[in-house]
Design an enzyme around this catalytic site. Structure first.
Site, short mmCIF file in Angstrom:
data_model
loop_
_atom_site.label_atom_id
_atom_site.label_comp_id
_atom_site.label_asym_id
_atom_site.label_seq_id
_atom_site.Cartn_x
_atom_site.Cartn_y
_atom_site.Cartn_z
CB SER A 61 0.74 10.15 -3.45
OG SER A 61 1.82 10.95 -4.06
CB THR B 110 5.68 6.10 -3.96
OG1 THR B 110 4.89 5.40 -3.38
CG2 THR B 110 7.15 5.84 -3.22
CB THR C 147 5.01 6.39 -0.12
OG1 THR C 147 3.83 6.59 -0.95
CG2 THR C 147 5.17 5.22 0.56
NE ARG D 253 -0.46 -0.92 1.51
CZ ARG D 253 0.11 -0.40 0.62
NH1 ARG D 253 0.65 0.90 1.02
NH2 ARG D 253 0.42 -0.72 -0.55
CB VAL D 254 3.75 -1.56 6.03
CG1 VAL D 254 4.99 -1.42 5.58
CG2 VAL D 254 3.49 -0.77 7.34
N GLY D 255 3.37 -0.75 2.69
CA GLY D 255 3.53 -1.11 1.07
C GLY D 255 5.04 -1.49 0.97
CG ASP D 256 6.04 -0.90 -2.87
OD1 ASP D 256 5.25 -0.17 -2.32
OD2 ASP D 256 6.57 -0.57 -3.98
CB THR E 278 5.93 4.32 -7.99
OG1 THR E 278 4.73 4.90 -7.61
CG2 THR E 278 6.04 4.25 -9.37
N GLY E 279 3.53 2.15 -7.09
CA GLY E 279 2.51 1.37 -7.70
C GLY E 279 1.75 0.80 -6.49
N GLY F 54 2.04 -1.65 -4.06
CA GLY F 54 2.99 -2.01 -3.31
C GLY F 54 2.98 -3.58 -2.91
N1 ASP Z 1 4.08 1.89 -3.53
C1 ASP Z 1 3.53 2.50 -2.73
C2 ASP Z 1 2.45 1.65 -1.96
O1 ASP Z 1 2.18 0.74 -2.27
C3 ASP Z 1 2.25 3.45 -3.22
C4 ASP Z 1 2.59 4.04 -4.62
O2 ASP Z 1 3.77 4.12 -5.08
O3 ASP Z 1 1.56 4.16 -5.35
O4 ASP Z 1 2.34 1.93 -0.64
#
Ligand code: ASP
Length: 323
Positions: A81, A183, A201, A211-214, A234-235, A237
């Site tokens: 990850s 992450t 991450t 795609r871009v997350g948080d 984390t999680g 995003g």
């Molecule tokens: N937060 C990250 C994202 O959404 C992934 C993660 O932390 O699980 O890209």
């Protein structure tokens, strides 16, 4: 009828009475110096903390420590990850996101970068060597190569195998607390009392290309305010972005909330919009304040974070909204 002067005096008194008129130090006073400490997300944070501690424990700078710390999972092919060995997007490309922030409020970030392992270090280069905060995609890769970062194929045979297996159904569904999205977010307070953070991450496994997350977004995946504290997430995003999650956590600490309370408030903002428990909706926040106090809160049970201070490195279960 009140005069203009009376009205201004009245408004001034009302503002002074509001809780946010207090400084963080007034609302959470502390007498002793906290000493160095580092916290990071998930169980792979343990090893990362050890690497960070090599710098923090000898009086080093928090920013150097977090970049060294997150460099461990970034280079670990077994961690699917983060960094090298991360699971690819649905087209088979491993694309990485990262950001850093230091005690001066300076920030750097990269998103959707291919072929570079140490993207947190790259985010720092963006911060230090460009007039910008964020570089993405091909431009970020070009900047990395120009600055001596080696070009590496990030897709390991194991991750490629997992992706080919996924292609058979090609169904996208995040699964909480396992490797299809996690992450490393790391926050450190150094012996000089300064805070820095890093977040890195490979994002959601099998995401759409681009795609871009948080995680690389300042204020969402990471925020540091040296007067108050730092937070990371984390999680899923998308949900963190929609509430500017890490910034919310830091602002709540500024109002006097403990790190755990501040993280809980951010989680509750997400829950308000998503009240029903779902096995695909996990978000965890982790916070460290200026006094070295730390705390976390998450949506679903299962989020852990690692804390190292001195010789002790421990794993703590974050409290969760749903049991
Ligand atoms: N937060 C990250 C994202 O959404 C992934 C993660 O932390 O699980 O890209």
């Amino acid at each position: 009828m009140k005069t203009r002067r009376e009205l201004l005096q009245y408004a001034g008194a009302a503002l002074a009475a509001l809780p946010f008129a207090k400084t963080f130090a007034q609302s959470r006073p502390r007498r002793t110096s906290p000493g160095a400490i580092v916290v990071s997300t998930w169980n792979f944070g343990m090893q990362a903390n050890d690497a960070a501690w090599k710098i923090l424990g000898s009086g080093g700078h928090a920013l150097d420590a977090v970049i060294a710390g997150v460099g461990v999972p970034e280079a670990d092919p077994k961690n699917t990850s983060v960094g090298y060995g991360g699971l690819p997007d649905r087209d088979g490309h491993v694309t990485l996101d990262a950001c850093v922030m230091d005690e001066n409020g300076k920030a750097g970030s990269v998103a959707c970068v291919e072929n570079i392992v140490h993207v947190a270090a790259l985010a720092r280069k963006v911060m230090e060597k460009t007039p910008h905060v964020m570089l993405v995609g091909e431009g970020a890769q070009r900047f990395a190569l120009a600055n001596g970062f080696p070009k590496t194929n990030l897709l390991t045979p194991e991750s490629e195998k997992a992706w080919r297996e996924w292609l058979k159904t090609a169904r996208y569904k995040p699964v909480a607390n396992i490797e299809n999205h996690d992450t490393i977010g790391m926050l450190a307070l150094d012996a000089a009392g300064n805070l820095s953070g890093a977040c890195t991450t490979s994002g959601m496994a099998y995401k759409m290309h681009g795609r871009v997350g948080d995680s690389p977004l300042i204020g969402a995946g990471l925020y540091v305010d040296n007067e108050v504290g730092a937070a990371t997430s984390t999680g899923l995003g998308e949900e963190v972005i929609k509430i500017c999650g890490s910034h919310v956590v830091v602002e709540q600490m500024r109002l006097g909330k403990s790190p755990e309370e501040a993280c809980r408030i951010a989680v509750e903002r997400i829950i308000k919009k998503n009240p029903v428990k779902r096995d695909d909706l996990q978000v965890g926040f982790l916070a460290l304040n200026k006094h070295g106090e730390h705390g976390a809160y998450c949506i679903l049970k299962g989020f852990q974070y690692a804390v190292r201070s001195g010789a002790q490195n421990i794993l703590i279960d974050g409290k969760s909204h749903f049991a």
